[in-house]
Design a protein around this motif. Structure first.
Motif, short mmCIF file in Angstrom:
data_model
loop_
_atom_site.label_atom_id
_atom_site.label_comp_id
_atom_site.label_asym_id
_atom_site.label_seq_id
_atom_site.Cartn_x
_atom_site.Cartn_y
_atom_site.Cartn_z
N LEU A 73 -13.43 -7.22 -12.79
CA LEU A 73 -12.48 -7.93 -11.72
C LEU A 73 -12.21 -6.69 -10.61
O LEU A 73 -11.56 -7.17 -9.69
N ASN A 74 -12.43 -5.46 -11.05
CA ASN A 74 -11.82 -4.44 -10.24
C ASN A 74 -10.54 -4.53 -9.82
O ASN A 74 -10.18 -4.16 -8.47
N PHE A 75 -9.58 -4.81 -10.73
CA PHE A 75 -8.09 -4.83 -10.40
C PHE A 75 -7.55 -3.40 -10.21
O PHE A 75 -7.75 -2.51 -10.94
N ASN A 76 -6.98 -3.39 -9.11
CA ASN A 76 -6.52 -2.15 -8.65
C ASN A 76 -5.03 -2.32 -8.29
O ASN A 76 -4.60 -2.69 -7.01
N PRO A 77 -3.87 -2.10 -9.12
CA PRO A 77 -2.41 -2.44 -8.69
C PRO A 77 -2.14 -1.47 -7.70
O PRO A 77 -1.47 -1.85 -6.73
N GLU A 78 -2.78 0.04 -7.35
CA GLU A 78 -2.15 0.75 -6.58
C GLU A 78 -2.67 0.35 -5.09
O GLU A 78 -1.97 0.25 -4.24
N ALA A 79 -3.95 -0.21 -5.07
CA ALA A 79 -4.24 -1.01 -3.49
C ALA A 79 -3.54 -2.02 -3.33
O ALA A 79 -2.92 -2.26 -2.16
N ILE A 80 -3.20 -3.06 -4.26
CA ILE A 80 -2.38 -4.10 -4.07
C ILE A 80 -1.12 -3.83 -3.51
O ILE A 80 -0.50 -4.39 -2.66
N VAL A 81 -0.49 -2.93 -4.12
CA VAL A 81 1.10 -2.40 -3.67
C VAL A 81 0.85 -1.69 -2.37
O VAL A 81 1.48 -2.11 -1.52
N ASP A 82 -0.09 -1.00 -2.09
CA ASP A 82 -0.17 -0.34 -0.75
C ASP A 82 -0.29 -1.47 0.12
O ASP A 82 0.32 -1.57 1.28
N ASP A 83 -1.09 -2.45 0.19
CA ASP A 83 -1.24 -3.60 0.94
C ASP A 83 -0.03 -4.34 1.14
O ASP A 83 0.62 -4.79 2.26
N TYR A 84 0.88 -4.57 -0.05
CA TYR A 84 1.92 -5.35 0.10
C TYR A 84 3.07 -4.46 0.77
O TYR A 84 3.70 -5.17 1.66
N ILE A 85 3.12 -3.12 0.64
CA ILE A 85 4.20 -2.53 1.04
C ILE A 85 3.77 -2.43 2.77
O ILE A 85 4.67 -2.50 3.74
N ALA A 86 2.48 -2.02 3.05
CA ALA A 86 1.78 -2.02 4.48
C ALA A 86 2.56 -3.34 5.35
O ALA A 86 2.61 -3.23 6.37
N SER A 87 2.42 -4.49 4.48
CA SER A 87 2.73 -5.71 5.41
C SER A 87 4.21 -5.86 5.57
O SER A 87 4.47 -6.90 6.22
N GLY A 88 4.86 -5.05 5.24
CA GLY A 88 6.36 -5.05 5.52
C GLY A 88 7.23 -5.93 4.61
O GLY A 88 8.36 -6.00 4.59
N ARG A 89 6.61 -6.24 3.45
CA ARG A 89 7.34 -6.92 2.49
C ARG A 89 7.87 -6.09 1.44
O ARG A 89 7.64 -4.89 1.22
N ASP A 90 9.05 -6.67 0.52
CA ASP A 90 9.38 -6.01 -0.70
C ASP A 90 9.94 -6.80 -1.68
O ASP A 90 10.29 -7.92 -1.58
N LEU A 91 10.45 -6.08 -2.65
CA LEU A 91 10.98 -6.97 -3.85
C LEU A 91 12.27 -6.88 -3.97
O LEU A 91 12.97 -7.27 -4.81
#
Length: 100
Positions: A73-91
């Motif tokens: 699956l090449n699951f990469n949580p670091e890259a997913i979080v990078d994209d999420y933060i770069a999009s301007g969203r947060d939790l």
């Protein structure tokens, strides 16, 4: 869950200390003991009895096949979080409530 863990480590690591603990391992005596030691507690862990535990052990061939599929699956949580933060969203739920 892994992405949320990475996210919170990124956002709060300047204010909180995160311990590298995985639920799957901390339920075993050795890992539980190491966890307590990290917290400064020097006593033998008391683990609850297993509930809802599978009575049938998994076939090693099946476990291996599942591991291969997960790896592919090449699951990469670091890259997913990078994209999420770069999009301007947060939790931050409080920020979402203030905006509403």
């Amino acid at each position: 869950m892994e992405c949320r863990q990475v996210y919170y480590q990124r956002v709060y690591s300047d204010r909180l200390t995160f311990l590298p603990i995985q639920l799957e391992t901390v339920t075993r005596e050795k890992a539980a003991s190491e966890f307590l030691t990290e917290l400064g507690i020097h006593q033998k862990p008391v683990l609850p009895k297993k509930k809802n535990a599978n009575q049938i052990s998994a076939q090693s061939e099946l476990v291996e096949q599942i591991a291969i599929h997960i790896h592919n699956l090449n699951f990469n949580p670091e890259a997913i979080v990078d994209d999420y933060i770069a999009s301007g969203r947060d939790l931050d739920l409080m920020q979402d409530q203030r905006a509403a």
